[in-house]
Design an enzyme around this catalytic site. Structure first.
Site, PDB file in Angstrom:
ATOM      1  CG  ASP A  83      76.067  58.923  99.101  1.00  0.00           C
ATOM      2  OD1 ASP A  83      75.727  59.983  98.112  1.00  0.00           O
ATOM      3  OD2 ASP A  83      77.271  58.790  99.174  1.00  0.00           O
ATOM      4  CG  ASP A 123      79.334  62.719  97.737  1.00  0.00           C
ATOM      5  OD1 ASP A 123      79.085  61.646  97.363  1.00  0.00           O
ATOM      6  OD2 ASP A 123      78.937  63.833  97.270  1.00  0.00           O
ATOM      7  CB  THR A 173      78.817  60.744  91.843  1.00  0.00           C
ATOM      8  OG1 THR A 173      79.432  60.680  93.204  1.00  0.00           O
ATOM      9  CG2 THR A 173      77.466  61.209  92.062  1.00  0.00           C
ATOM     10  CB  THR A 174      83.187  57.597  92.740  1.00  0.00           C
ATOM     11  OG1 THR A 174      82.740  58.575  93.745  1.00  0.00           O
ATOM     12  CG2 THR A 174      84.692  57.529  92.466  1.00  0.00           C
TER      13      THR A 174
END
Ligand code: ADP
Ligand code: MG
Length: 538
Positions: free
Chosen positions: A385, A60, A93-94
């Site tokens: 998520d 994550d 987020t990545t």
């Protein structure tokens, strides 16, 4: 090269112009490199070991970056994007960090061509605006009552995460939880509580309608189960806190001691009597409950929990429709909370309190089971998520094709748009378009496929009008993502593009870094404690 100037105090370090830009861009690129290998279903995990030897295994993005204790100021700004993304959307987020890193990397090429940073920023802003327009145009509308679509969204979010093997099972559970809690926006997802217990397999994870808190009743003499519960919530302690007890009580005779104790008992007794007078048969106290109060409450058959977390108090308050009372004199006027049952149950050896059949039924708890703490933690992150994605999809009712399809289509249309521009901004828009292709190529690379081949195939499909063509990593083929049911909420991409552009623009505008005495000298080189990354900066 750092230039020390006279008007600044000693030990002040300064990077100016190109040095400042290059140093910041390098740091941002490295941050994006760190998370890159975790992107997508074939992404790898990272093992993070804290100074106290706590271990986290995760893929994550935001968790990795938050745990790395990054010191470099520009790198820290990159971490902030991940945090904003997490807060606003709960996923992606990545992606956001990677796009920002690539935008800066590509900006460097333009800097090399002597294009001024303000021109690059202007071009990037134009591209950002256009990208949002394109996203709007190509997003697909969903029907919120269509639970199948919501399940697909949750499954895409959880692919490659700790919950992967059971994602079908978890997606169904998340959709049920969302329905039970009446979630319609991202900010509502706090109404769904995720509780974790170590023990049994992850398949034993259950959805509990109602609220589960990890507290037991404070005395076995209290009833284990209360039906038709009348619930009182207080956030003050049921104990006498006379300062003399801690310091010194000057008691010289037995009578005086007795008097003192009597006084104390009287005060507790008074409080408990007021509580009993409300008719409550369940009491949740956010603070401590002392022995005497416990004795009196159990004698009257009141199911009591103490030191209940504030977040749990809030949820119980919302679900059972009662207020948290802060003053003993106000309890008589409060309307008690109501639920069908409050009972103590044992889950994997831990005693918990379960409040079910709440007056306002919109409360749900997912109780995660798993073999070790690392497993339940990673399952929790995957569930968050999934939840975030369902909520984001419900919020705007718009979805986009995943597997890099949306990035390819936006990139293609941005390139078309750039053709109509003149001047140097055009180059910036082109670099922006190129940066978005970083997502599909990385998805391919992480799956051991050849990124160039995949990119070529994707480009030709998109050029011939197949705007949902993406890389399906179940089959390792370029396919229509909508038919393959790999879809994501549009909000993830909207937010990722905005925050990535914002941070890239901000970093590009910096041409002077002044490190004051108090900021450690090492900071410009300190990308946290992962070996290998620090050296590359010096
Ligand atoms: P992020 O932190 O950005 O959400 P993830 O590791 O969750 O990063 O990866 C998200 C990316 O993985 C998205 O681009 C999504 O479309 C893609 N993805 C998810 N499932 C699949 C799949 N089955 N095939 C290809 N790509 C997928
Ligand atoms: Mg994700």
């Amino acid at each position: 090269m750092d230039k020390k100037v006279d008007f600044m105090p000693e030990n002040t370090e300064r990077f100016m112009g190109k040095d400042a830009q290059r140093n910041n861009i390098l740091a941002a690129k490295l941050v994006s490199e760190v998370v890159k290998t975790t992107l997508g279903p074939r992404g790898m995990d990272k093992m993070l070991v804290s100074p106290t030897n706590d271990i986290i295994v995760t893929n994550d993005g935001v968790t990795i970056l938050s745990e790395m204790q990054i010191e470099h100021p520009a790198a820290k700004m990159m971490v902030e994007i991940a945090k904003t993304q997490e807060k606003e959307v709960g996923d992606g987020t990545t992606t956001a960090v990677m796009i920002a890193g690539k935008l800066l990397e590509n900006a460097e090429k333009l800097l090399d061509k002597k294009i001024h940073p303000t021109v690059i920023v202007k071009g990037y802003r134009m591209a950002q605006e256009k990208a949002q327009e394109i996203l709007k145009e190509i997003s697909l509308k969903i029907v919120p009552s269509n639970t199948e679509v919501l399940k697909e969204i949750a499954m895409t979010a959880m692919t490659g995460k700790g919950a992967e093997d059971e994602k079908e099972f978890f997606s169904g559970m998340l959709v049920d939880a969302v329905k039970a809690a009446g979630v319609t926006r991202n900010s509502d997802i706090n109404d769904i509580k995720i509780e974790k217990v170590v023990g049994e397999g992850i398949r034993n994870t259950e959805l509990i309608k109602g609220i589960m808190i990890d507290k037991d009743r404070i005395s076995i003499d209290m009833p284990k189960k209360v039906t038709n519960a009348k619930i009182l919530l207080i956030d003050f302690p049921l104990e006498v806190k006379s300062p003399e007890i801690d310091t010194k009580i000057s008691i010289s005779s037995h009578d005086e001691l007795q008097n003192f104790l009597d006084e104390e008992e009287k005060s507790i007794k008074g409080m408990v009597q007021k509580i009993l007078a409300t008719g409550a048969n369940v009491l949740f106290c956010q603070k401590g409950v002392d022995d005497f109060a416990r004795y009196l409450l159990s004698k009257s058959g009141v199911y009591t929990c103490r030191r209940v977390a504030k977040s749990d108090m809030d949820r119980i308050s919302k679900a059972t429709l009662t207020k948290i009372v802060s003053n003993i004199n106000e309890i008589i006027s409060v309307t008690l909370g109501a639920s069908e049952v409050v009972e103590e149950i044992k889950e994997s050896g831990e005693n918990m309190t379960y409040i079910s059949g709440c007056k306002n039924s919109k409360a749900a708890t997912i109780l995660v089971h798993g073999g070790t703490i690392h497993v339940v933690d990673e399952v929790e992150r995957a569930l968050l998520d999934g939840l975030g994605d369902i909520a984001s999809a419900l919020e705007t009712e718009l979805v986009v094709p995943g597997g890099g399809a949306i990035e390819m289509e936006v990139s293609k249309r941005l390139k078309e748009y750039s053709q109509k521009l003149s001047g140097r901004e055009r180059l910036a828009v082109e670099e922006y378009a190129d940066a978005l292709e970083f997502i599909p190529t990385t998805l391919a690379e992480n799956a051991g496929m050849d990124p160039i081949d995949v990119l070529t195939e994707l480009r030709s499909k998109h050029d011939s009008g197949n705007m949902s063509a993406g890389l399906n990593l179940f089959t390792n083929k370029v396919e229509n993502m909508i038919s393959s049911k790999i879809i994501e909420p549009a909000k993830i991409k909207v937010q990722a593009i905005n925050s990535a552009t914002d941070v890239a623009a901000m970093i590009l505008r910096i041409d002077d870094i002044i490190l004051s005495k108090s900021s450690k000298k090492g900071k410009m080189n300190d990308l946290g404690s992962l070996p290998g990354y620090m050296e590359s900066l010096s």
